[in-house]
Write an enzyme that holds these catalytic residues in place. Sequence first.
Site, PDB file in Angstrom:
ATOM      1  N   LYS A 178       6.741  -2.003  -1.371  1.00 33.49           N
ATOM      2  CA  LYS A 178       5.634  -2.881  -1.780  1.00 33.49           C
ATOM      3  C   LYS A 178       5.718  -3.247  -3.262  1.00 33.49           C
ATOM      4  CE  LYS A 178       2.174  -0.114  -0.821  1.00 33.49           C
ATOM      5  NZ  LYS A 178       2.678   1.119  -0.231  1.00 33.49           N
ATOM      6  N   ARG A 197      -6.927  -0.411   1.514  1.00 36.57           N
ATOM      7  CA  ARG A 197      -6.341   0.580   2.412  1.00 36.57           C
ATOM      8  C   ARG A 197      -7.346   1.067   3.461  1.00 36.57           C
ATOM      9  NH1 ARG A 197      -2.238   2.337  -1.738  1.00 36.57           N
ATOM     10  NH2 ARG A 197      -0.866   3.869  -0.839  1.00 36.57           N
ATOM     11  N   ARG A 208      13.575   9.319  -4.392  1.00 35.53           N
ATOM     12  CA  ARG A 208      13.217   8.457  -5.525  1.00 35.53           C
ATOM     13  C   ARG A 208      13.113   9.247  -6.837  1.00 35.53           C
ATOM     14  NH1 ARG A 208       8.283   4.462  -4.508  1.00 35.53           N
ATOM     15  NH2 ARG A 208       7.039   6.358  -4.258  1.00 35.53           N
ATOM     16  N   ARG A 239       8.067  11.789  -8.651  1.00 40.79           N
ATOM     17  CA  ARG A 239       6.600  11.751  -8.599  1.00 40.79           C
ATOM     18  C   ARG A 239       6.097  12.965  -7.830  1.00 40.79           C
ATOM     19  NH1 ARG A 239       4.643   5.901  -6.577  1.00 40.79           N
ATOM     20  NH2 ARG A 239       3.377   7.208  -5.208  1.00 40.79           N
ATOM     21  N   ARG A 260       0.856  11.389   3.753  1.00 43.44           N
ATOM     22  CA  ARG A 260       0.588   9.996   3.360  1.00 43.44           C
ATOM     23  C   ARG A 260       0.860   9.044   4.519  1.00 43.44           C
ATOM     24  NH1 ARG A 260       4.229   9.663  -1.773  1.00 43.44           N
ATOM     25  NH2 ARG A 260       3.576   7.518  -2.061  1.00 43.44           N
TER      26      ARG A 260
END
Length: 209
Positions: free
Chosen positions: A8, A83, A122, A156, A167
């Site tokens: 996104k 959301r 990531r 993160r 999530r």
Amino acid sequence: MGPPGSGKGTVAEDMRKAMSLHHASTGDMLRQAIAEGHSFSNEVRVYMERGELVPDRLILKLIQDMVDNAAEGSRYLFDGFPRTMVQATAFDQLLAARGSKVDKVFLLDLDRAVLSRRICGRRICRSCGAVYNIHSKKPKTDGVCDVCGGRDLYQRVDDNEDTLNNRLDVYEKQTAELIDFYEKKGVLVRVDAEDRQATREAILKHFQS
Ligand code: AMP
């Protein structure tokens, strides 16, 4: 809209540049508020680290402030918002009060296994924010940012397998209703998010039409 790891943020940045849009990421806004030690940062951090959604009232306050400060005629691309149905309906009202509306909603579709590799691999440069992946986009020198030479490539706190599963469960549960909501309004566009270049092109084509 799209699950964590569907790209996104990257796609939104491309669209911002290509279409002169403002990019509004609620995830980035929250991370920034935490970094700046905002009054609600402790409350927000707990939700984010667990992979849970931050309460609607806090998100809507951020969005309300942004809409209030938006210049007349400006166009926004929201990333990671809304959301929940509460956010979506409040957003519609907020926009209607300004004579505006949601024009299109892009839904980035991607397989769960692909998401796991993307998210858990990531790494982000602490100095300049450049994003790497230990599976698919390693820096030229291990642990050193190609862009600024920074030596702190961090993960993160919410980019681990347990938080990711949470999530994704949260995403699937909460967004099912939203997908339906925007589909009924006739503004939903589904995009295959496996290949980033193809995703960008598909979205760009819709913008241009
Ligand atoms: P993101 O960067 O979009 O993946 O968001 C990271 C985290 O920020 C999410 O897992 C949530 O905890 C929180 N968050 C971001 N946007 C929202 C939103 N619209 N509503 C509730 N929580 C959000």
